[in-house]
Design an enzyme around this catalytic site. Structure first.
Site, PDB file in Angstrom:
ATOM      1  CG  ASP A 271      66.153  20.300   9.206  1.00 39.40           C
ATOM      2  OD1 ASP A 271      64.845  20.898   9.742  1.00 39.40           O
ATOM      3  OD2 ASP A 271      67.159  20.966   8.671  1.00 39.40           O
ATOM      4  CG  ASN A 272      60.479  15.782   7.082  1.00 41.91           C
ATOM      5  OD1 ASN A 272      60.863  16.324   8.737  1.00 41.91           O
ATOM      6  ND2 ASN A 272      59.524  17.096   6.937  1.00 41.91           N
TER       7      ASN A 272
END
Length: 493
Positions: A271-272
């Site tokens: 996940d960013n």
């Protein structure tokens, strides 16, 4: 001079860099006065722009035949030209988020890939060179199968270029199955030759990560060991890059901050929107490289697989959770949102975590939320949030986010999972895999319920959520690293 520094600290690559990407002087001269620069150097992250609605325009081009498609109507590309911005360079990073634009091309005449894209899409060569450098251009020897939404013209083009009689004449596809010939690869050099019939996919507006240019990357590097580098990953930045942008990533910027000639490597994508410890792997010297996925970070260390790693997280939730082990089962489909069930379902992945501690903390102030671009997801206003310490026992994508939302304690700022949690609290029978799930009279009814449930989820957060990879250790604590304070503990600037 290979590059020059622009206002705001961004670099414009020209000269030798342009020639290395196959840009000839003739091509440069052809486009020199055709496009004016409009991208402005950004000075701060615009959260409202980052949340702008996204749409996509996609078309297939073959020779002089061009077809444009959208969800509502179909018309020629020329009538759309006014909707596209004028193009100059990808750097400096634009202050506004561009509408996604992906172009699908079938080469009608062999030549250099950069020159062909410039002519087919009417783009300046330096802009196309930037796209190639960002990893936003792909090719396949044979055009892949069009999607169900393809127009009749697109299907006609596909059938023409994939006709067996046509393919037999192409030496490049001999000895390959159709599936092998349709596999896409990233274009890495503008002077790559593409023959007639080659398929190209161009991400004209790649996903951008403006925060890359706001971070002091050297200060984020915590440890440099022989076999790994430990990085305190900021939220809102890809670890190893995305499909259309391998330039604006933690791995790229950490490599530059360390002055390394060999790029740091990662083996997973996560996940960013999470922050915490991340360890790209620069090299390996014996043993088996193992990547432990932490949602908010990577940790690569060279050792044998029987070594045990302890991974602790901090999560900021909207509701309290009891301490103890939480178990769910995740649908085995690699697509967000990740659906989970409280009950065992054959074939679904076992998900387990332990809530070690849960304590009441002040809800983040408006200033803090604005500073870290935390999204308002519709949760009722309240004075307190809850900080949970979590021992992740299994490591599935979105596991903490999905499990906490299912427990009616979604993470603050999680614009994907919090809307679904709110919807289920309002309508307890909405979740077909929840506590109040019902028996369906038919498979069609069940599928309709699942589709309706998926519709309750939102989009992936643009920057930060209440999740941090807090601590990682192995060898019974002999090696241990902790992240700094999470964003929600930061004092108001």
């Amino acid at each position: 001079m290979a590059s020059m520094l622009l206002a705001g600290g961004y670099r414009s690559f020209a000269g030798p860099a342009a020639r290395a990407l196959g840009i000839t002087r003739e091509v440069l001269n052809k486009h020199r006065n055709k496009h004016a620069a409009i991208w402005l150097c950004r000075s701060s992250y615009n959260s409202s722009t980052a949340l702008a609605a996204e749409t996509e325009t996609s078309r297939i081009v073959a020779g002089n035949t061009t077809v444009a498609s959208s969800s509502s109507n179909r018309h020629s590309y020329r009538s759309q030209e006014s909707t596209f911005p004028k193009y100059d360079r990808l750097l400096p990073c634009p202050s506004q988020k561009a509408t996604p634009r992906i172009e699908h091309l079938v080469v009608s005449k062999g030549g250099l890939v950069l020159e062909y894209i410039c002519e087919a899409l009417d783009l300046p060569p330096l802009f196309v060179a930037d796209l190639i450098r960002f990893g936003a251009v792909y090719y396949a020897l044979v055009c892949p199968q069009p999607p169900p939404t393809a127009t009749e013209e697109e299907i006609r083009i596909f059938r023409r270029v994939t006709d067996p009689l046509v393919l037999r004449k192409r030496d490049s596809v001999k000895g390959k199955t159709l599936r092998e010939a349709q596999k896409t690869f990233r274009v890495t050099n503008g002077d790559q030759f593409v023959e007639e019939g080659t398929y190209l996919r161009v991400h004209v507006h790649p996903k951008r990560f403006p925060r890359c240019y706001e971070i002091d990357w050297r200060s984020r590097i915590i440890a440099v060991e022989e076999s790994y580098v430990v990085l305190d990953k900021p939220a809102g930045i890809s670890v190893g890059g995305t499909t259309d942008n391998i330039e604006e990533s933690c791995a790229t910027f950490a490599t530059r901050a360390l002055g390394l000639t060999t790029p740091l490597m990662t083996t997973h994508q996560i996940d960013n929107c999470t922050e915490g410890w991340n360890s790209p792997k620069p090299f390996a010297k014996g043993g088996t490289p193992i990547m432990y996925e932490l949602l908010g970070c990577y940790f690569v260390v060279i050792f044998f697989q029987d070594k045990k790693v302890r991974k602790l997280y901090l999560a900021l939730t909207a509701s309290p959770l009891p301490t103890g082990i939480i178990t769910h089962y995740m649908r085995p489909i690699r697509m967000a949102p990740r659906l989970i069930s409280e009950d065992f379902i054959k074939g679904w992945h076992h998900c387990q975590l332990e809530v070690i501690d849960c304590r009441k903390v002040p809800w983040p102030t408006t200033n803090i939320q604005d500073k870290y671009c935390v999204e308002d997801c519709g949760w009722p206003s309240q004075d307190y949030a809850y900080e949970c310490t979590i021992n992740l026992l299994t490591g599935k994508t979105h596991q903490i986010r999905a499990q906490f939302a299912a427990c009616k304690a979604p993470l603050i700022g999680d614009s994907m999972y919090m809307p679904a949690a709110i919807a289920e609290m309002t309508n307890p029978g909405l979740n077909p895999f929840g506590k109040y799930n019902k028996d369906f009279s038919s498979e069609c009814e069940r599928e309709t319920a699942v589709i309706n449930w998926i519709a309750q989820y939102g989009k992936e957060p643009s920057v930060a959520i209440g999740l941090q990879a807090y601590q990682i250790s192995w060898d019974d604590g002999e090696h241990s690293y902790k992240a700094g304070s999470p964003w929600w503990r930061c004092a108001t600037a």
